[in-house]
Design a protein around this motif. Structure first.
Motif, PDB file in Angstrom:
ATOM      1  N   GLU A 161      30.988   3.101 -14.495  1.00 30.85           N
ATOM      2  CA  GLU A 161      30.316   3.218 -16.019  1.00 30.85           C
ATOM      3  C   GLU A 161      30.085   4.777 -16.232  1.00 30.85           C
ATOM      4  O   GLU A 161      29.737   4.673 -17.871  1.00 30.85           O
ATOM      5  CB  GLU A 161      28.709   3.115 -15.589  1.00 30.85           C
ATOM      6  N   ARG A 162      30.185   5.809 -15.505  1.00 34.98           N
ATOM      7  CA  ARG A 162      30.024   6.907 -16.146  1.00 34.98           C
ATOM      8  C   ARG A 162      31.434   7.184 -17.181  1.00 34.98           C
ATOM      9  O   ARG A 162      31.249   7.910 -17.887  1.00 34.98           O
ATOM     10  CB  ARG A 162      29.709   8.067 -15.311  1.00 34.98           C
ATOM     11  N   ILE A 166      28.420  -1.393   0.434  1.00 37.74           N
ATOM     12  CA  ILE A 166      27.604  -2.116  -0.701  1.00 37.74           C
ATOM     13  C   ILE A 166      27.466  -0.478  -1.181  1.00 37.74           C
ATOM     14  O   ILE A 166      27.455  -0.465  -2.430  1.00 37.74           O
ATOM     15  CB  ILE A 166      26.067  -2.745   0.074  1.00 37.74           C
ATOM     16  N   PHE A 167      26.907   0.255  -0.234  1.00 37.11           N
ATOM     17  CA  PHE A 167      26.758   1.839  -1.018  1.00 37.11           C
ATOM     18  C   PHE A 167      28.084   2.631  -1.979  1.00 37.11           C
ATOM     19  O   PHE A 167      27.592   3.033  -2.877  1.00 37.11           O
ATOM     20  CB  PHE A 167      26.378   2.290   0.535  1.00 37.11           C
ATOM     21  N   LEU A 182      30.996   1.764  -8.589  1.00 35.23           N
ATOM     22  CA  LEU A 182      30.601   1.196  -9.584  1.00 35.23           C
ATOM     23  C   LEU A 182      29.632   1.909 -10.508  1.00 35.23           C
ATOM     24  O   LEU A 182      29.617   1.805 -12.332  1.00 35.23           O
ATOM     25  CB  LEU A 182      29.748  -0.431  -9.759  1.00 35.23           C
ATOM     26  N   ARG A 183      29.110   2.851 -10.727  1.00 34.00           N
ATOM     27  CA  ARG A 183      28.293   3.759 -10.828  1.00 34.00           C
ATOM     28  C   ARG A 183      28.728   4.646 -11.550  1.00 34.00           C
ATOM     29  O   ARG A 183      29.103   4.781 -12.677  1.00 34.00           O
ATOM     30  CB  ARG A 183      27.223   4.497  -9.916  1.00 34.00           C
ATOM     31  N   VAL A 217      36.064  -6.210   3.033  1.00 36.91           N
ATOM     32  CA  VAL A 217      35.934  -6.443   1.965  1.00 36.91           C
ATOM     33  C   VAL A 217      35.696  -5.047   1.331  1.00 36.91           C
ATOM     34  O   VAL A 217      35.382  -5.297  -0.222  1.00 36.91           O
ATOM     35  CB  VAL A 217      33.914  -6.527   2.547  1.00 36.91           C
ATOM     36  N   PHE A 252      37.454 -11.690  -6.183  1.00 36.19           N
ATOM     37  CA  PHE A 252      36.958 -10.391  -5.279  1.00 36.19           C
ATOM     38  C   PHE A 252      37.224 -12.242  -3.450  1.00 36.19           C
ATOM     39  O   PHE A 252      37.795 -11.293  -2.669  1.00 36.19           O
ATOM     40  CB  PHE A 252      35.648 -10.571  -5.358  1.00 36.19           C
ATOM     41  N   ALA A 266      36.249  -5.894  -2.656  1.00 38.44           N
ATOM     42  CA  ALA A 266      35.474  -5.396  -4.159  1.00 38.44           C
ATOM     43  C   ALA A 266      36.178  -4.185  -4.960  1.00 38.44           C
ATOM     44  O   ALA A 266      36.331  -5.171  -6.499  1.00 38.44           O
ATOM     45  CB  ALA A 266      34.643  -4.807  -3.279  1.00 38.44           C
ATOM     46  N   MET A 302      28.330  -2.807   7.272  1.00 33.11           N
ATOM     47  CA  MET A 302      28.617  -3.220   5.743  1.00 33.11           C
ATOM     48  C   MET A 302      27.405  -2.793   4.686  1.00 33.11           C
ATOM     49  O   MET A 302      27.820  -3.075   3.503  1.00 33.11           O
ATOM     50  CB  MET A 302      28.217  -4.680   5.908  1.00 33.11           C
ATOM     51  N   LEU A 303      26.283  -2.924   5.490  1.00 26.77           N
ATOM     52  CA  LEU A 303      25.738  -1.751   4.428  1.00 26.77           C
ATOM     53  C   LEU A 303      26.188  -0.744   4.064  1.00 26.77           C
ATOM     54  O   LEU A 303      26.102  -0.495   2.599  1.00 26.77           O
ATOM     55  CB  LEU A 303      24.540  -1.178   5.120  1.00 26.77           C
ATOM     56  N   PHE A 363      30.615   0.706  -2.477  1.00 25.57           N
ATOM     57  CA  PHE A 363      31.088  -0.201  -4.209  1.00 25.57           C
ATOM     58  C   PHE A 363      30.265   0.157  -4.361  1.00 25.57           C
ATOM     59  O   PHE A 363      30.615   0.401  -6.168  1.00 25.57           O
ATOM     60  CB  PHE A 363      30.943  -1.494  -3.741  1.00 25.57           C
ATOM     61  N   MET A 364      28.906   0.532  -4.481  1.00 25.96           N
ATOM     62  CA  MET A 364      28.049   0.891  -5.485  1.00 25.96           C
ATOM     63  C   MET A 364      28.214   1.955  -6.719  1.00 25.96           C
ATOM     64  O   MET A 364      27.824   1.775  -7.808  1.00 25.96           O
ATOM     65  CB  MET A 364      26.295   0.637  -5.767  1.00 25.96           C
ATOM     66  N   PHE A 389      37.630  -5.720  -9.004  1.00 21.18           N
ATOM     67  CA  PHE A 389      36.787  -4.859 -10.159  1.00 21.18           C
ATOM     68  C   PHE A 389      38.144  -4.381 -11.074  1.00 21.18           C
ATOM     69  O   PHE A 389      38.504  -3.873 -10.449  1.00 21.18           O
ATOM     70  CB  PHE A 389      36.012  -4.300  -9.805  1.00 21.18           C
ATOM     71  N   PRO A 390      37.736  -4.629 -11.973  1.00 23.39           N
ATOM     72  CA  PRO A 390      38.489  -3.692 -13.783  1.00 23.39           C
ATOM     73  C   PRO A 390      38.213  -2.205 -13.344  1.00 23.39           C
ATOM     74  O   PRO A 390      37.257  -1.855 -13.190  1.00 23.39           O
ATOM     75  CB  PRO A 390      37.973  -4.407 -14.757  1.00 23.39           C
TER      76      PRO A 390
END
Lengths: 164, 199
Positions: free
Chosen positions: A157-158, A146-147, A153-154, A81, A8, A85, A142-143, A149-150, A89-90
């Motif tokens: 994960e699912r 983040i939103f 990630l979620r 950014v 990253f 990211a 920038m927030l 990217f999160m 990330f894998p």
């Protein structure tokens, strides 16, 4: 984990260096900024007949107030950014491509909202303009990264552990 | 579980965002003062022979050059000699601090205040470096590159590049990267970063 973080930071540094090269600025960033200004201006014009767009400048014909869309107002830094990211990330390339397409779109939608809001804040609340322009909006964009990217990630994960 | 962690984090950031910016606005000397002071010291050290004084005025850094005559710095000014003052808005770079604070305190963690103190030890020098690069760029634009970098043209390019980095990238990207680098180590977010750990 260390591999993700190292990748990253390395990607981020590489993309920022590329972004700052004058040839990249001239050939890519400046035309892109002009396109963002044009799209923003057209959208504002659709709702406000007193607005005139010329190049990177969006101007109110009645008040004479104008904003010029410059480097730093185009969402490129936030996009870099997100790209770093998501690629670091894998994940498979299809997942990355979808995340980037939706994420970059989200950044630009918010960025156009920023340009439109600053255009009107500058006219009606000039004291607030500096704050909104220089501090609040850059952080909000920038927030947004983040939103996105999160959420990505979620989603990953699912995909890994589907609910029975 | 993960869903609620992410949702709570996002809501907490949005709630803390105005609070952190308000504290930064009202208690500026406390929040960003060390960074501004450090930048003043570095600027004086690096460009001392060009400067008459560097003064801190709450959130502004006022840099006054020695006498300038016909674009050259002179010790003994003639009738046309004048000092030039550069007014630097330090908030341009220091808003990295409230932005990081909002992310930091919105994240569920133990010992949030002590770890924030450590983060400040990284943020203050970074902001100071950014402000010094802004000062260097403004000095080049005001008194000319010859007085600031001499014959080293590459140094001028480095300063201009550093200025862009300090204003466009550092204030928003540094807090985000600092925060993101800590996230996988926090228990609440380990699930989200599991595949990166497996790799």
């Amino acid at each position: 984990m260390g591999f993700f973080l190292a990748r990253f930071v390395a990607l981020l540094s590489l993309l920022f260096l590329l972004d700052m090269l004058s040839v990249v600025q001239r050939r890519v960033v400046e035309p892109f900024t002009a396109a963002i200004a044009s799209v923003s201006g057209r959208l504002i014009e659709a709702f406000d007949s007193t607005v005139v767009t010329a190049g990177r400048v969006i101007r109110d014909a009645d008040s004479g107030f104008a904003v010029s869309i410059e480097a730093g107002c185009n969402g490129v830094e936030a996009s870099i950014v997100l790209i770093a990211a998501v690629i670091a990330f894998p994940g498979n390339w299809r997942q990355r491509a979808v995340a980037l397409a939706l994420g970059l779109l989200a950044i630009q939608v918010l960025n156009i909202g920023r340009i439109a809001s600053l255009f009107y804040i500058g006219q009606s609340l000039p004291d607030v303009f500096e704050w909104a322009h220089l501090y609040v909006w850059p952080a909000l964009i920038m927030l947004d990264v983040i939103f996105v990217f999160m959420l990505y990630l979620r989603y990953l994960e699912r995909q890994r552990s589907p609910v029975a | 579980m993960t869903r609620s962690v992410v949702s709570r984090l996002l809501l907490a950031v949005i709630a803390l965002f105005p609070v952190c910016f308000l504290i930064w606005h009202l208690l500026y000397p406390l929040v960003a003062g060390p960074a501004v002071l450090l930048s003043k010291q570095i600027s004086t050290l690096l460009f001392g022979d060009l400067l008459q004084e560097v003064r801190i005025n709450v959130d502004h850094l006022l840099v006054v050059t020695r006498y300038v005559e016909a674009g050259m710095l002179v010790d003994d000014p003639g009738d046309s000699g004048q000092r030039l003052a550069i007014d630097i808005n330090t908030r341009l770079v220091s808003f990295a601090i409230p932005f990081y604070a909002a992310l930091h305190f919105a994240t569920p963690r133990t010992a949030a205040f002590s770890s924030f103190s450590f983060a400040l030890l990284l943020l203050w020098p970074a902001v100071a470096l950014g402000l010094t690069l802004v000062t260097a760029k403004d000095l080049i634009m005001t008194v000319g590159p010859a007085a600031v970098v001499g014959e080293q043209h590459w140094l001028q390019e480095v300063i201009f590049l550093g200025y862009q980095f300090s204003v466009l990238i550092l204030p928003t990207v540094l807090p985000l990267v600092m925060w993101l680098l800590q996230l996988p180590k926090l228990p609440a977010f380990k699930g989200l970063f599991r595949s990166a750990c497996i790799q």
